[in-house]
Design an enzyme around this catalytic site. Sequence first.
Site, PDB file in Angstrom:
ATOM      1  N   HIS A  45     -41.977   7.419  58.947  1.00  0.00           N
ATOM      2  CA  HIS A  45     -43.385   7.061  59.176  1.00  0.00           C
ATOM      3  C   HIS A  45     -43.488   5.758  59.951  1.00  0.00           C
ATOM      4  CE1 HIS A  45     -47.720   7.258  58.497  1.00  0.00           C
ATOM      5  NE2 HIS A  45     -47.622   5.936  58.527  1.00  0.00           N
ATOM      6  N   HIS A  98     -47.259   9.670  67.293  1.00  0.00           N
ATOM      7  CA  HIS A  98     -46.993  10.989  67.892  1.00  0.00           C
ATOM      8  C   HIS A  98     -47.249  10.921  69.382  1.00  0.00           C
ATOM      9  CE1 HIS A  98     -51.206  10.895  66.511  1.00  0.00           C
ATOM     10  NE2 HIS A  98     -51.504  11.657  67.565  1.00  0.00           N
TER      11      HIS A  98
HETATM   12  P1  DGP Z   1     -54.599  12.079  68.060  1.00  0.00           P
HETATM   13  O1  DGP Z   1     -56.058  12.347  68.227  1.00  0.00           O
HETATM   14  O2  DGP Z   1     -53.945  11.465  69.298  1.00  0.00           O
HETATM   15  O3  DGP Z   1     -54.305  11.301  66.806  1.00  0.00           O
HETATM   16  O4  DGP Z   1     -53.926  13.507  67.913  1.00  0.00           O
HETATM   17  C1  DGP Z   1     -53.758  14.162  66.689  1.00  0.00           C
HETATM   18  C2  DGP Z   1     -53.505  15.591  66.996  1.00  0.00           C
HETATM   19  O5  DGP Z   1     -52.973  16.190  65.831  1.00  0.00           O
HETATM   20  C3  DGP Z   1     -54.725  16.406  67.390  1.00  0.00           C
HETATM   21  O6  DGP Z   1     -54.581  16.884  68.721  1.00  0.00           O
HETATM   22  C4  DGP Z   1     -54.777  17.562  66.396  1.00  0.00           C
HETATM   23  C5  DGP Z   1     -53.416  17.518  65.763  1.00  0.00           C
HETATM   24  N1  DGP Z   1     -53.372  17.879  64.356  1.00  0.00           N
HETATM   25  C6  DGP Z   1     -54.095  17.310  63.358  1.00  0.00           C
HETATM   26  N2  DGP Z   1     -53.757  17.872  62.184  1.00  0.00           N
HETATM   27  C7  DGP Z   1     -52.795  18.792  62.450  1.00  0.00           C
HETATM   28  C8  DGP Z   1     -52.043  19.695  61.636  1.00  0.00           C
HETATM   29  O7  DGP Z   1     -52.184  19.769  60.417  1.00  0.00           O
HETATM   30  N3  DGP Z   1     -51.163  20.501  62.290  1.00  0.00           N
HETATM   31  C9  DGP Z   1     -50.975  20.452  63.647  1.00  0.00           C
HETATM   32  N4  DGP Z   1     -50.070  21.299  64.170  1.00  0.00           N
HETATM   33  N5  DGP Z   1     -51.656  19.609  64.428  1.00  0.00           N
HETATM   34  C10 DGP Z   1     -52.557  18.792  63.837  1.00  0.00           C
END
Ligand code: DGP
Length: 112
Positions: A45, A98
């Site tokens: 993390h 990320h």
């Molecule tokens: P950001 O807005 O830069 O923090 O991007 C977060 C991204 O994470 C967003 O594009 C949607 C994705 N996301 C959120 N929750 C989940 C999840 O539970 N699974 C997946 N695969 N993606 C997720």
Amino acid sequence: MDCIFCKIVSGEIPSAKVYEDDTVVAFNDLEPQAPVHVLIIPKTHITSMADINEENSGVVAHIFEVAAIIAKEKGLDDGFRVVSNCGDSAGQSVKHLHFHLMGGRTFGWPAG
Ligand code: DGP
């Protein structure tokens, strides 16, 4: 810690993984903004880009190696984009570092 991406790392929350090794995992974004939209994250993390330092920056370098591998595997020969939103004003909704790897369409700049 109540972190969605830590739960994806542990397998507690399912995800469509496209790559995994000892230190990083990559999986399809739940809300894709491009035909290819993969999130690459460190398994440990780290909250955001603002928390990168000389002790943990190695995993960031590795993430960029993995981005190149995935881009090749996905056939993104025309180009691709890698983005990391850092903090609320940049739109970071998940507070676990990320990198969005996106491709398969043409992108505008600086947004879109
Ligand atoms: P950001 O807005 O830069 O923090 O991007 C977060 C991204 O994470 C967003 O594009 C949607 C994705 N996301 C959120 N929750 C989940 C999840 O539970 N699974 C997946 N695969 N993606 C997720």
